[in-house]
Design a protein around this motif. Structure first.
Motif, PDB file in Angstrom:
ATOM      1  N   THR A 139       0.828  -1.206   0.000  1.00 49.47           N
ATOM      2  CA  THR A 139       0.000   0.000   0.000  1.00 49.47           C
ATOM      3  C   THR A 139       0.862   1.256   0.000  1.00 49.47           C
ATOM      4  O   THR A 139       0.593   2.213  -0.728  1.00 49.47           O
ATOM      5  CB  THR A 139      -0.936   0.004   1.213  1.00 49.47           C
ATOM      6  N   GLY A 142       2.434   1.807  -3.445  1.00 53.23           N
ATOM      7  CA  GLY A 142       1.495   2.306  -4.438  1.00 53.23           C
ATOM      8  C   GLY A 142       1.170   3.781  -4.269  1.00 53.23           C
ATOM      9  O   GLY A 142       0.807   4.455  -5.236  1.00 53.23           O
ATOM     10  N   ARG A 143       1.293   4.299  -3.055  1.00 58.27           N
ATOM     11  CA  ARG A 143       0.957   5.698  -2.798  1.00 58.27           C
ATOM     12  C   ARG A 143       2.117   6.654  -3.020  1.00 58.27           C
ATOM     13  O   ARG A 143       1.929   7.874  -2.956  1.00 58.27           O
ATOM     14  CB  ARG A 143       0.455   5.846  -1.357  1.00 58.27           C
ATOM     15  N   SER A 233       1.225   1.677 -13.290  1.00 54.42           N
ATOM     16  CA  SER A 233       0.920   0.412 -13.957  1.00 54.42           C
ATOM     17  C   SER A 233       1.013   0.600 -15.466  1.00 54.42           C
ATOM     18  O   SER A 233       0.832   1.702 -15.984  1.00 54.42           O
ATOM     19  CB  SER A 233      -0.488  -0.054 -13.582  1.00 54.42           C
ATOM     20  N   ALA A 245      -3.036   7.388  -9.695  1.00 57.22           N
ATOM     21  CA  ALA A 245      -2.842   6.270  -8.766  1.00 57.22           C
ATOM     22  C   ALA A 245      -1.720   5.373  -9.268  1.00 57.22           C
ATOM     23  O   ALA A 245      -1.597   5.114 -10.464  1.00 57.22           O
ATOM     24  CB  ALA A 245      -4.138   5.477  -8.611  1.00 57.22           C
ATOM     25  N   LEU A 247       0.565   1.608  -8.612  1.00 55.30           N
ATOM     26  CA  LEU A 247       0.187   0.201  -8.565  1.00 55.30           C
ATOM     27  C   LEU A 247      -0.697  -0.071  -7.358  1.00 55.30           C
ATOM     28  O   LEU A 247      -0.429   0.414  -6.259  1.00 55.30           O
ATOM     29  CB  LEU A 247       1.437  -0.673  -8.486  1.00 55.30           C
ATOM     30  N   SER A 248      -1.733  -0.838  -7.550  1.00 54.11           N
ATOM     31  CA  SER A 248      -2.614  -1.187  -6.439  1.00 54.11           C
ATOM     32  C   SER A 248      -1.922  -2.191  -5.519  1.00 54.11           C
ATOM     33  O   SER A 248      -0.915  -2.809  -5.891  1.00 54.11           O
ATOM     34  CB  SER A 248      -3.926  -1.776  -6.967  1.00 54.11           C
ATOM     35  N   ARG A 249      -2.462  -2.328  -4.317  1.00 49.88           N
ATOM     36  CA  ARG A 249      -1.887  -3.282  -3.369  1.00 49.88           C
ATOM     37  C   ARG A 249      -1.914  -4.689  -3.944  1.00 49.88           C
ATOM     38  O   ARG A 249      -0.940  -5.448  -3.823  1.00 49.88           O
ATOM     39  CB  ARG A 249      -2.683  -3.234  -2.061  1.00 49.88           C
ATOM     40  N   ARG A 250      -3.004  -5.043  -4.598  1.00 44.40           N
ATOM     41  CA  ARG A 250      -3.123  -6.388  -5.159  1.00 44.40           C
ATOM     42  C   ARG A 250      -2.119  -6.594  -6.284  1.00 44.40           C
ATOM     43  O   ARG A 250      -1.470  -7.648  -6.368  1.00 44.40           O
ATOM     44  CB  ARG A 250      -4.546  -6.611  -5.668  1.00 44.40           C
ATOM     45  N   THR A 252       0.742  -4.995  -6.742  1.00 43.00           N
ATOM     46  CA  THR A 252       2.092  -5.034  -6.175  1.00 43.00           C
ATOM     47  C   THR A 252       2.388  -6.405  -5.573  1.00 43.00           C
ATOM     48  O   THR A 252       3.460  -6.986  -5.794  1.00 43.00           O
ATOM     49  CB  THR A 252       2.241  -3.945  -5.105  1.00 43.00           C
TER      50      THR A 252
END
Length: 367
Positions: A139, A142-143, A233, A245, A247-250, A252
């Protein structure tokens, strides 16, 4: 005034709130007693405070949350997000496996050239470094924005997470965190100047692969023009997501798992066809024309006599009168169109009424 009153004076009541009043007051009173600043506080102060107030990890987490919240509401950075504090508070009963060696082995094999392999290889190398060597969560990774990471010519810093790491000239440039970051950051700087996958692909295709003997250039990075996510992404063709945004947590987690378990699919290197269709020259001509126009002297306004100004004014009025007279005839035309439209609507409505009557007459009467 007692210590409690002093503690209340360091933070606005609206910043403390009822939920965090007790934990904040305890921290503020302790800071007053030891003559340290509670607002703003530094990570060392928080570490000393937690060390002197023995409690369960969950209690310490609640205390740090209160301190961070008051700082954030008061317009200060959150001191409790320092890497050492976060690592201590999130330490699990079962130690987290040390994935540094496994990550370094993967990073050494990732491509740094070719299209789109070099693009994904450089990004995933930084992703593995942030997760496995710097211990950032998916997380948090990604932020991260590009501006969240700084480099001063020797030291890499992520202030929001309390991370500081120096360039190690004795480590291989393949795995040195500073070198890994610079390879990716310079690729993003390239796209700032030339936002084209065609040129980016050409640059990566002609680039020299990184080896253990490669010398890492420590020049400062150019100013960021588009402060997007540090790790965006991409689709399979190398086109970046244009959103804000990362990369999402999923995503990554999926990428990290695939690399560390050896389940990463082989990415086919594509041949980039850089044919000359003339547009590259057109772009250069436009850029050159813009540059030249900046250097030209401003156009001087012609000097007109009073008679010339009056003549031009009368010519303008005459043109406006002619236009008004020409458009005056349109009123009758529009009225005629309205009448014909009303007539057509009435005829259509009559047809619908006739159809309705026919349908009603064809139905049998009720029993």
């Amino acid at each position: 005034m007692n210590s409690s009153d002093q503690g209340n004076s360091v933070a606005p009541a609206i910043a403390v709130g009822a939920r965090y009043r007790y934990d904040w007051q305890l921290f503020a009173d302790w800071c007053t007693a030891v003559d340290l600043s509670a607002l703003p506080a530094d990570p060392l102060t928080i570490a000393m405070y937690l060390d002197e107030h023995t409690a369960a990890t969950s209690t310490h987490r609640r205390r740090v949350t209160a301190i961070n919240t008051v700082h954030h509401r008061s317009g200060y950075p959150k001191p409790g997000t320092a890497h050492a504090l976060r690592e201590r508070l999130t330490r699990r009963t079962r130690p987290r496996p040390d994935l540094r060696d496994a990550a370094d082995e993967v990073v050494r094999r990732l491509p740094t050239t070719g299209w789109p392999g070099g693009l994904f290889g450089r990004r995933d190398a930084l992703l593995l470094t942030l997760a496995c060597r710097l211990q950032l969560s998916p997380t948090q990774i990604g932020r991260l924005k590009r501006s969240d990471v700084t480099f001063d010519g020797h030291t890499l810093r992520i202030p929001s997470h309390g991370i500081t790491i120096d360039h190690d000239p004795d480590e291989s440039p393949r795995t040195d965190p500073v070198s890994v970051y610079l390879r990716w950051a310079r690729l993003q700087a390239f796209t700032d100047r030339t936002p084209s996958n065609r040129w980016l692909g050409e640059s990566l295709t002609t680039a020299t692969p990184v080896t253990d003997d490669t010398v890492t250039g420590l020049q400062l990075l150019p100013a960021i023009r588009h402060n997007g996510p540090l790790l965006p992404s991409f689709d399979k063709w190398g086109h970046a997501n244009m959103g804000q945004a990362g990369l999402s947590r999923r995503a990554t987690t999926r990428i990290l798992t695939a690399h560390l378990t050896g389940a990463t699919p082989t990415r086919t290197q594509r041949q980039v066809n850089f044919f000359d269709d003339g547009w590259a020259d057109a772009v250069e001509d436009v850029v050159e024309a813009i540059s030249d126009s900046d250097d030209t002297a401003p156009v001087e306004q012609p000097e007109l006599s009073a008679a010339e100004i009056a003549a031009r004014y009368e010519a303008g009025l005459a043109a406006r009168r002619g236009t008004a007279e020409a458009m005056a005839d349109l009123t009758t035309t529009f009225e005629d169109l309205d009448d014909r439209t009303d007539e057509l609507l009435a005829r259509i409505q009559g047809i619908f009424d006739t159809l309705d009557e026919s349908i009603d007459s064809s139905q049998p009467p009720p029993a």
